[in-house]
Design an enzyme around this catalytic site. Structure first.
Site, PDB file in Angstrom:
ATOM      1  N   TYR A  13      43.142  28.417  21.221  1.00  0.00           N
ATOM      2  CA  TYR A  13      42.237  27.511  21.947  1.00  0.00           C
ATOM      3  C   TYR A  13      42.653  26.044  21.870  1.00  0.00           C
ATOM      4  CZ  TYR A  13      39.148  31.472  20.730  1.00  0.00           C
ATOM      5  OH  TYR A  13      38.602  32.710  20.518  1.00  0.00           O
ATOM      6  N   CYS A  55      56.696  33.910  12.927  1.00  0.00           N
ATOM      7  CA  CYS A  55      57.915  33.724  13.720  1.00  0.00           C
ATOM      8  C   CYS A  55      57.606  33.426  15.161  1.00  0.00           C
ATOM      9  CB  CYS A  55      58.792  34.955  13.587  1.00  0.00           C
ATOM     10  SG  CYS A  55      59.499  35.019  11.963  1.00  0.00           S
ATOM     11  N   GLU A 113      20.732  32.787  18.045  1.00  0.00           N
ATOM     12  CA  GLU A 113      21.824  33.544  17.421  1.00  0.00           C
ATOM     13  C   GLU A 113      22.980  32.643  17.019  1.00  0.00           C
ATOM     14  OE1 GLU A 113      21.642  37.557  20.209  1.00  0.00           O
ATOM     15  OE2 GLU A 113      22.946  35.891  20.714  1.00  0.00           O
TER      16      GLU A 113
HETATM   17  N1  LLP Z   1      25.442  35.144  20.773  1.00  0.00           N
HETATM   18  C1  LLP Z   1      26.296  35.652  21.694  1.00  0.00           C
HETATM   19  C2  LLP Z   1      25.796  36.599  22.675  1.00  0.00           C
HETATM   20  C3  LLP Z   1      27.642  35.270  21.684  1.00  0.00           C
HETATM   21  O1  LLP Z   1      28.465  35.757  22.590  1.00  0.00           O
HETATM   22  C4  LLP Z   1      28.107  34.350  20.696  1.00  0.00           C
HETATM   23  C5  LLP Z   1      29.516  33.965  20.637  1.00  0.00           C
HETATM   24  C6  LLP Z   1      27.180  33.858  19.761  1.00  0.00           C
HETATM   25  C7  LLP Z   1      25.854  34.277  19.835  1.00  0.00           C
HETATM   26  C8  LLP Z   1      27.559  32.915  18.663  1.00  0.00           C
HETATM   27  O2  LLP Z   1      28.087  31.729  19.120  1.00  0.00           O
HETATM   28  P1  LLP Z   1      28.368  30.530  18.068  1.00  0.00           P
HETATM   29  O3  LLP Z   1      27.035  30.063  17.556  1.00  0.00           O
HETATM   30  O4  LLP Z   1      29.214  31.062  16.988  1.00  0.00           O
HETATM   31  O5  LLP Z   1      29.073  29.504  18.899  1.00  0.00           O
HETATM   32  N2  LLP Z   1      36.283  32.992  19.028  1.00  0.00           N
HETATM   33  C9  LLP Z   1      35.740  31.788  19.642  1.00  0.00           C
HETATM   34  C10 LLP Z   1      34.237  31.875  19.788  1.00  0.00           C
HETATM   35  C11 LLP Z   1      33.772  33.013  20.639  1.00  0.00           C
HETATM   36  C12 LLP Z   1      32.273  33.075  20.705  1.00  0.00           C
HETATM   37  C13 LLP Z   1      31.810  34.288  21.390  1.00  0.00           C
HETATM   38  N3  LLP Z   1      30.386  34.447  21.421  1.00  0.00           N
HETATM   39  C14 LLP Z   1      36.136  30.604  18.793  1.00  0.00           C
HETATM   40  O6  LLP Z   1      36.832  30.756  17.797  1.00  0.00           O
HETATM   41  O7  LLP Z   1      35.790  29.482  19.126  1.00  0.00           O
END
Ligand code: LLP
Length: 437
Positions: free
Chosen positions: A337, A364, A293
């Site tokens: 972050y 702001c 995913e």
């Molecule tokens: N599958 C599940 C169950 C997840 O919880 C996530 C991300 C993904 C796949 C996808 O992960 P990726 O390949 O995009 O790393 N807002 C944070 C990232 C939060 C990710 C949450 N889950 C940021 O901006 O770094």
């Protein structure tokens, strides 16, 4: 001229930054700023890359786009075109996918607190599968399915006791996570027993796990795959349960700055597949269908945000602030972050830096900084800046803080630009407000 950043990016005859064959200055002038620009060819390349690797390895697989990274009709249509499956985590993402015409059987529904309404929506749409996250959900969904005399494919989400903190891995014995069923504390086994017992409602097709995000090594994935496969060997004996599918989640890292050294996306896949095959072969188990995913690694590097510079402030002897017309509204990641980004001047990306500025947003609050200490040629009000690698969790996490309208999004490919999300207007901002009198 080649510009070694991302995808189709280059410097054109005029010396301007070009993406997908389109001059970024033209984009900024036509659509206004801030503007998210997506390099469609790069997204396609990434999607095809993941699929091809599985094909070459000869394993059955599904690559599901984790659409929390960027959810919109257009990206769903693009992912559908590329044969991706889709991971949604809310009624809103599901609704968008259905409106986009996404093949419903390829939609997977995640979340640690799906509401009754969201689950009913998923059942009404007859989506491909639901990823069960907790005992409350098993109970709720069993009741719904029995009342409806419906059956649905499910995965059970397990926490394998491995947490990736980007570079290193923590083995969490107690499985302390709000997501999923602990593998080591017996909850996963109990969940599987319950789901198998409700076989009139559930078709338990397999297991899911996700160890973290922005991961640069294969170690954590391999550890997770190993643990789950070993457990499957036991459950094959004790429960007669065979997992047809093993979903290893997302989290593959991308390059925000030159310090980031992600692996080729294919490398993660090869290592995961090798480990799963090794344990399966060693115990005479069938190799399950392998699902992943990815979110960030499909769309992150493909996104660039264009801003226009405005005010400048010098704190003598300390720092030069250069403010742009966006900020934490369209990219919360630096504030949330401490994420790092790189940027260039869109008009002359190859020019040597002449000063160090700190790129400020227009909200702001002091925390609204996009990039600290950015080496840049002299920039003045009116200049356009291009901040790289904003395609994941940028628009998706954008807000209207300070009542700032959300930017537009354009897709660029083969010299053509297509507006895929309109810029919000001030009228859009108040459309749900009701007057007091
Ligand atoms: N599958 C599940 C169950 C997840 O919880 C996530 C991300 C993904 C796949 C996808 O992960 P990726 O390949 O995009 O790393 N807002 C944070 C990232 C939060 C990710 C949450 N889950 C940021 O901006 O770094």
């Amino acid at each position: 001229m080649a510009f070694e950043r991302y995808g189709t990016m280059k410097v054109n005859d005029k010396g301007h930054l070009e993406i997908g064959g389109v001059d970024t200055l033209k984009l900024a002038e036509s659509y206004g700023t801030p503007l998210y620009v997506y390099d469609v060819a790069l997204i396609r390349e990434r999607a095809r890359g993941f699929k091809k690797t599985f094909e070459e390895l000869g394993v059955k697989a599904q690559v599901a786009y984790a659409s929390k990274a960027f959810s919109a009709i257009a990206i769903y249509q693009l992912m559908a075109e590329e044969g991706m499956s889709l991971d949604v985590v809310s009624g809103g993402e599901l609704y968008t996918a259905i409106e986009a015409g996404y093949p419903k059987e390829r939609i997977h529904f995640h979340g640690n607190n799906k509401t009754r309404e969201e689950l009913v929506m998923a059942l009404d749409y007859e989506i491909g599968c639901i990823v069960l996250d907790n005992f409350y959900e098993i109970e709720l969904l069993t009741e719904l399915l029995r009342n409806r005399k419906q059956k649905i494919a499910v995965l059970v989400r397990v926490t394998p006791g491995i947490e990736a903190h980007t570079h290193d891995y923590i083995l969490t014995g107690q499985d302390d996570s709000k997501f999923g069923f602990g593998l080591t504390n017996g909850q996963a086994e109990e969940a599987i027993r319950q789901v198998l017992a409700a076989s009139d409602a559930f078709d338990l097709i397999g297991l899911h796990c996700h160890i973290g995000s922005q991961i640069f090594e294969t170690t954590g994935f391999v550890m997770a795959a190993h643990r789950i496969m070993e457990q499957l060997v036991t459950w094959h004996e004790s429960l007669g349960f065979d997992s047809k599918v093993l979903n290893l989640g997302g989290g593959f890292g991308v390059r925000y700055t030159e310090e980031d050294k992600p692996l080729e996306p294919a490398e993660y896949v090869r290592q995961i597949v090798a480990e799963i095959k090794k344990v399966a072969d060693g115990h005479g188990l069938a190799v399950p269908e392998i699902w992943i995913e990815p979110g960030r690694s499909l769309v992150g590097e493909a996104g660039t945000t264009l801003y226009q510079a405005g005010s400048r402030k010098e704190v003598p002897g300390v720092r030069q602030y250069l403010a742009v017309d966006g900020g934490m509204n369209d990219n919360i990641r630096p504030a949330l972050y401490e994420a790092h980004y790189e940027a260039v001047l869109a008009r002359r990306p190859l020019d040597k830096p002449e000063e160090t500025i700190s790129l400020a947003g227009k909200c702001c609050e002091s925390g609204d900084m996009l990039i600290w200490d950015l080496p840049l040629p002299k920039a003045a009000a009116g200049d356009y800046l291009a901040v790289f690698c904003t395609g994941a969790y940028g628009y998706a996490m954008a807000s209207n803080y300070n009542r700032i309208p959300r930017p537009a999004v354009v897709f660029v490919e083969n010299g053509e630009a297509k507006l895929v999300i309109k810029r919000e207007s001030y009228a859009d901002l108040i459309q749900n407000d009701l007057a007091l009198n």
